[in-house]
Design an enzyme around this catalytic site. Structure first.
Site, mmCIF file in Angstrom:
data_model
loop_
_atom_site.group_PDB
_atom_site.id
_atom_site.type_symbol
_atom_site.label_atom_id
_atom_site.label_comp_id
_atom_site.label_asym_id
_atom_site.label_seq_id
_atom_site.Cartn_x
_atom_site.Cartn_y
_atom_site.Cartn_z
ATOM 1 N N HIS A 83 0.838 -1.192 0.000
ATOM 2 C CA HIS A 83 0.000 0.000 0.000
ATOM 3 C C HIS A 83 0.878 1.249 0.000
ATOM 4 O O HIS A 83 2.087 1.176 0.225
ATOM 5 C CB HIS A 83 -0.901 0.009 1.240
ATOM 6 C CG HIS A 83 -0.132 0.115 2.527
ATOM 7 N ND1 HIS A 83 0.229 -0.994 3.265
ATOM 8 C CD2 HIS A 83 0.361 1.189 3.199
ATOM 9 C CE1 HIS A 83 0.905 -0.609 4.332
ATOM 10 N NE2 HIS A 83 0.999 0.714 4.315
ATOM 11 N N HIS B 66 5.581 5.896 -1.001
ATOM 12 C CA HIS B 66 6.279 4.683 -1.413
ATOM 13 C C HIS B 66 5.440 3.458 -1.081
ATOM 14 O O HIS B 66 4.503 3.516 -0.288
ATOM 15 C CB HIS B 66 7.629 4.585 -0.703
ATOM 16 C CG HIS B 66 7.514 4.623 0.795
ATOM 17 N ND1 HIS B 66 7.583 5.789 1.513
ATOM 18 C CD2 HIS B 66 7.298 3.637 1.703
ATOM 19 C CE1 HIS B 66 7.423 5.534 2.792
ATOM 20 N NE2 HIS B 66 7.246 4.218 2.937
#
Length: 247
Positions: free
Chosen positions: A120, A190
């Site tokens: 995620h 990220h």
């Protein structure tokens, strides 16, 4: 080729920074809406009664043995639910193939690295919500997310950064409404690939990260496979999940 950069960071840089504590809720003038007696005056609820109501505000049991030794950054308290906002990344077969190349190389530098089970991009810290604030909190998020556009992401976001900042801005507004910690001032978005207990940044820096980056750059069609069409934002509160569709 402009493949996504790899980054190494400690847990203090990720979504688990929130600290527990007494927080003022909207309209309370700085005091908690909960006027329940202190723990020393509260009678214990019989286990047979608790088992009758599995969805009450008791929250999920925390067992670090079930999480590879990871320990919560704030203690579990009755009625407190750890909450996190993120965009899910559904890993395809090619992405798994890339991880099969990257992880063994990274483990030569840090043997205790463990592959992530799900992927995620975080849009918030982990924060603490009282049980009765979960539904209004999620509704406020839905209202904010309804006007947000979709975007594309990679290991570290190299395009669509402005759109992610827009999402964080909307999430931060809801956090402020509930007197919760907002996200970083200048966030770096990220997708986490692996984790380990302890700070191993020094072992990963320089040569190791450079070699991992070269593996990403050389991987066939890496620039394409590291993109995802984000159709929703998710809110995880304790063991409850809520999907917030993007426009």
């Amino acid at each position: 080729m402009s493949a996504a950069p790899l980054v190494g960071y400690s847990s203090s840089d990720s979504e688990d920074e929130a600290e527990a504590g007494t927080r003022a809720w909207p309209g309370t003038g700085g005091s908690s809406r909960d006027q329940s007696p202190p723990p020393s005056q509260r009678l214990p609820v019989p286990e047979s009664v608790l088992l009758m109501f599995p969805g009450t505000e008791e929250g999920p049991e925390d067992d670090s043995a079930k999480h590879g030794g990871r320990v919560r950054t704030f203690p579990h308290e009755r009625g407190n639910w750890a909450t996190h906002i993120y965009i899910p990344y559904e890993a395809g077969e090619e992405f798994s193939d890339l991880l099969d190349v990257l992880l063994p190389r990274a483990q030569t530098c840090v043997p205790r690295l463990v592959r992530m089970e799900a992927f995620h991009v975080s849009l918030s810290h982990s924060v603490v919500l009282r049980h009765h604030w979960i539904l209004p909190f999620v509704q406020a998020l839905k209202d904010r997310m309804a006007s947000c556009q979709r975007t594309f992401v990679g290991l570290e976001v190299t395009s669509g950064h402005a759109q992610f900042l827009d999402l964080v801005s909307e999430v931060d507004r809801v956090m402020e409404e509930f007197d919760l910690n907002t996200f970083y001032q200048d966030p770096s978005f990220h997708v986490s690939l692996a984790w380990c207990v302890g700070d191993a940044r020094l072992q990963l820096e320089a040569q190791c990260l450079q070699e991992l980056q070269e593996l990403v750059d050389e991987f066939e069609d890496s620039e394409t496979l590291l993109r995802v069409h984000a159709e929703q934002v998710r809110c995880k509160s304790g063991n409850k999940f809520f999907s917030l569709p993007l426009k």
